[in-house]
Design a protein around this motif. Structure first.
Motif, short mmCIF file in Angstrom:
data_model
loop_
_atom_site.label_atom_id
_atom_site.label_comp_id
_atom_site.label_asym_id
_atom_site.label_seq_id
_atom_site.Cartn_x
_atom_site.Cartn_y
_atom_site.Cartn_z
N ASN A 201 -56.53 9.95 -127.18
CA ASN A 201 -56.71 9.79 -125.74
C ASN A 201 -57.12 8.37 -125.38
O ASN A 201 -58.10 7.83 -125.94
N TRP B 275 -58.08 16.58 -114.43
CA TRP B 275 -59.41 16.48 -115.02
C TRP B 275 -60.41 16.95 -114.00
O TRP B 275 -60.62 16.25 -113.03
N PHE C 187 -69.08 18.95 -116.63
CA PHE C 187 -69.54 19.01 -118.02
C PHE C 187 -70.59 17.96 -118.30
O PHE C 187 -70.65 16.93 -117.62
N ASN D 276 -70.72 14.96 -115.68
CA ASN D 276 -69.47 14.48 -115.11
C ASN D 276 -69.06 15.53 -114.07
O ASN D 276 -68.91 16.71 -114.40
C1 GCB Z 1 -60.76 9.78 -118.80
C2 GCB Z 1 -61.14 10.38 -120.10
C3 GCB Z 1 -62.07 11.56 -119.94
C4 GCB Z 1 -63.16 11.20 -118.95
C5 GCB Z 1 -62.50 10.94 -117.61
C6 GCB Z 1 -63.49 10.52 -116.53
O1 GCB Z 1 -59.77 9.15 -118.65
O2 GCB Z 1 -60.04 10.74 -120.86
O3 GCB Z 1 -62.61 11.90 -121.19
O4 GCB Z 1 -64.14 12.17 -118.88
O5 GCB Z 1 -61.57 9.92 -117.74
O6 GCB Z 1 -64.13 11.39 -115.95
O7 GCB Z 1 -63.59 9.33 -116.27
#
Ligand code: GCB
Length: 641
Positions: A454, A589, A594, A609
């Protein structure tokens, strides 16, 4: 294609032979063999299909010692203690006279539940990263005398040193993949065995993942532990799947060719009869073999292909002279073909969501079927037909349940952000985690994508590293797509943002993390943005999302308000409608808020987050319904077949 696979398989086999990731003090069988067709295959060295074996669970209450200075492992000069040293914490059973100085001990005053991370079990562990010793005492009565016994761990984060009755069985690193060690005859007693596991979850620059991640580093024996009993010659692993159809073609449902292999734990000294039975389809295929690895080919007279609309699983019984294991397997094909992803020959649009392996209501790591039901149930409610299990392999219950619910799965190894791409050792570690992920789940129809990482930063050394992993994934399994979530550079001058990461050349599916409107300005940027890739391949958005604190309402320009997140999703969806014709889906996302120690806004984040569509109490934010609405529309346009 087959030749390439074989050559790569040989390369991986040689790479992994001296692999340090699992060190066993027992002699385990070689992890490759020449089959009766003369082909050398590479498969991991794991016993697979644990739910279909004779097992004894060691889950439950374990005693522990918290050992931040690793006093139980090193002497005061920081030299590793020798095996019989009574001060070593693996010597749990030391009986001392009243004058002996003993400065440790296991007690029922200090217990942890296994499986489960330690962080949620006692407030003193909330931010703990370091060593904890676990001890479990148990009696063992073999179901059959003369059977081999293995100890199997679903996962331990991150390093596990395992001792039974004072003898070291082995060491394993990698926090999300299973491992097993054989227990030599004579070591296991009928009564009062002491199993001690030193678990260390300290982060290191040269590990996988590395120091820096956007999730909490939960420590402990996070998945189930069990003893597995098998005969002397046993079925270690198998891979049974439909033959790959010609590019762009659908598999036939009448007389569909099935191919694969069965791997015994070693080359047998007398001939074995391997039998595969699919009772529902009246199939019984027998093969005589003297090899450790045997190719299997047969035909299914009539099969209901596995798909989200019909997640049909068939009972498959595999037996050798002394061993039998039963599984449930779905038959389907998956291909990246020009601009599309074809499931059973039909283009599929992936209505996905990214998921961390966390139950946020506690918060803790997820590990059980009930947890999988919660997480995949939420995804189903969102109208998903796909999940991205980020950023590491999740518990096996997730892929098993995805198989029965008809949910497509992206499965990933924790090659995340800036791991040490120059290091050969780190590459071996990543390859071992990839091998174990694939080995555990290669019979799961739900899994369609192996992701090798990733958002890794572009450089030649990074591309070489990731290319090697893509090749390994293909060599281990040429029936699925290999991919990685790529990073995007927003192009301020032009209206077309290009996904041109050089890794795009090697992946089957070009996937990228796109956050226009959260990281790249405000959501209205989406109204003029367009996306393209120079690679003639299907294009997938592996992430997009915005943070919001559930219940915080303000105008849509206010960050962290539900209105901002809702606006973001609306703008994104309008932009998605202008995506090029190779756009095959997305996994925004993220499903739930989390834990992340990187998120320290004292009003809205507090160590979380907040990009979840549900918050840490399971409340749905308004954006949940926006995405759900879009997915229902997409489902009507591209119904699941
Ligand atoms: C991303 C990552 C992820 C993060 C997300 C974020 O690109 O892959 O693991 O948690 O952004 O919230 O910034």
């Amino acid at each position: 294609m087959k030749i390439i696979t074989i050559v790569l398989g040989i390369i991986i086999f040689f790479c992994s032979c001296n692999h340090p990731v699992t060190e066993s003090t027992e002699n385990k069988s070689e992890n490759a063999d020449t089959s009766n067709t003369g082909i050398t295959y590479s498969t991991g060295n794991l016993i697979t299909n644990i739910p279909g074996r004779k097992t004894m669970s060691l889950d439950g209450t374990w005693q522990y010692i918290m050992d931040p200075y690793e006093t139980g492992f090193y002497d005061y000069r920081y030299k590793e203690l020798n095996e019989n040293n009574p001060s070593a914490y693996w010597n749990a059973d030391t009986t001392a006279s009243k004058s002996d100085l003993i400065e440790f001990g296991y007690s029922n005053k200090y217990t942890l539940q296994v499986p489960g991370d330690w962080n949620h079990q006692d407030s003193k562990f909330l931010y703990y990263e370091g060593t904890v010793w676990y001890k479990k005492s148990f009696d063992f009565h073999p179901q059959k005398k003369g059977d081999k016994v293995f100890i199997y761990f679903g996962a331990v984060n991150y390093r596990a040193d395992v001792y039974l009755n004072g003898k070291k069985l082995g060491m394993h690193v990698g926090g999300f993949t299973p491992f097993d060690f054989e227990i030599s005859a004579g070591l296991l007693k009928e009564k009062n065995n002491d199993l001690v596991v030193k678990v260390d979850n300290k982060r290191h620059k040269d590990e996988v993942p590395t120091l820096n991640t956007d999730w909490w580093n939960y420590g402990g024996i996070t998945r189930s532990v069990m003893l597995v009993e098998v005969p002397d010659i046993f079925i270690q692993d198998y891979f049974i799947h439909l033959e790959n159809p010609a590019p762009g073609e659908a598999p036939s449902v009448e007389n569909s060719p099935v191919t694969g292999w069965i791997k015994l734990n070693q080359k047998p000294d007398k001939e074995q009869t391997l039998t595969i039975t699919l009772p529902e389809l009246n199939i019984k295929k027998q093969i005589k073999t003297n090899a450790q690895l045997t190719q299997v080919d047969f035909t299914l007279p009539h099969v209901t292909l596995w798909s989200p609309a019909h997640p049909e699983l068939y009972k498959v019984i595999i037996s050798s002279n002394e061993d039998t294991t039963t599984d449930k397997i779905g038959f389907r094909t998956i291909q990246a073909y020009h601009k599309q992803v074809l499931l059973n020959g039909n283009p599929v649009f992936m209505r996905g969501i990214s998921i961390h392996e966390e139950i946020p209501e506690v918060p803790r790591r997820a590990y059980s079927m009930k947890d999988a039901e919660q997480l995949l149930g939420e995804a189903k409610e969102l109208d998903c037909n796909m999940v991205r299990l980020a950023h590491y392999p999740h518990d096996e219950t997730m892929t098993r349940l995805a198989d029965s619910l008809g949910i497509l799965v992206w499965s990933e190894i924790p090659v995340y952000w800036t791991i040490d791409f120059k290091s050969k050792e780190v590459l071996r570690n990543a390859e071992a985690q990839l091998t174990d992920m694939i080995t555990r789940d290669h019979n799961r129809a739900s899994v369609i994508i192996w992701s090798v990482g990733n958002e890794t930063p572009v450089s030649q050394v990074r591309t070489d590293f990731m290319h090697t992993l893509i090749d390994s994934a293909h060599a281990l399994d040429n029936t699925r797509m290999a991919s990685a979530a790529l990073e995007v550079n927003y192009n301020a001058d032009k209206k077309i943002h290009e996904i041109n990461d050089p890794l795009g050349k090697y992946v089957d599916l070009v996937a990228f993390n796109e956050y226009l409107g959260w990281y790249g300005g405000l959501p209205d940027k989406c109204s003029t943005a367009n996306w393209a890739t120079p690679y003639n391949k299907p294009l997938f958005i592996s992430e997009t999302g915005a943070g919001a604190k559930y219940g915080f309402h303000a105008d849509s320009l206010t960050r962290f308000s539900e209105e901002y997140q809702k606006w973001y999703y609306k703008e994104q969806i309008a932009m998605l409608k202008r995506m090029p014709d190779n756009f095959v889906g997305l996994s925004p996302w993220v499903l739930n808020d989390f834990r992340s120690p990187k998120r320290n806004n004292p009003t809205y984040q507090n160590g979380w987050n907040r990009k979840g569509l549900l918050d840490d109490k399971g409340h749905k934010k308004e954006a949940f319904y926006i995405l759900q609405h879009y997915y229902k529309e997409m489902e009507a346009l591209h119904p699941d077949k």
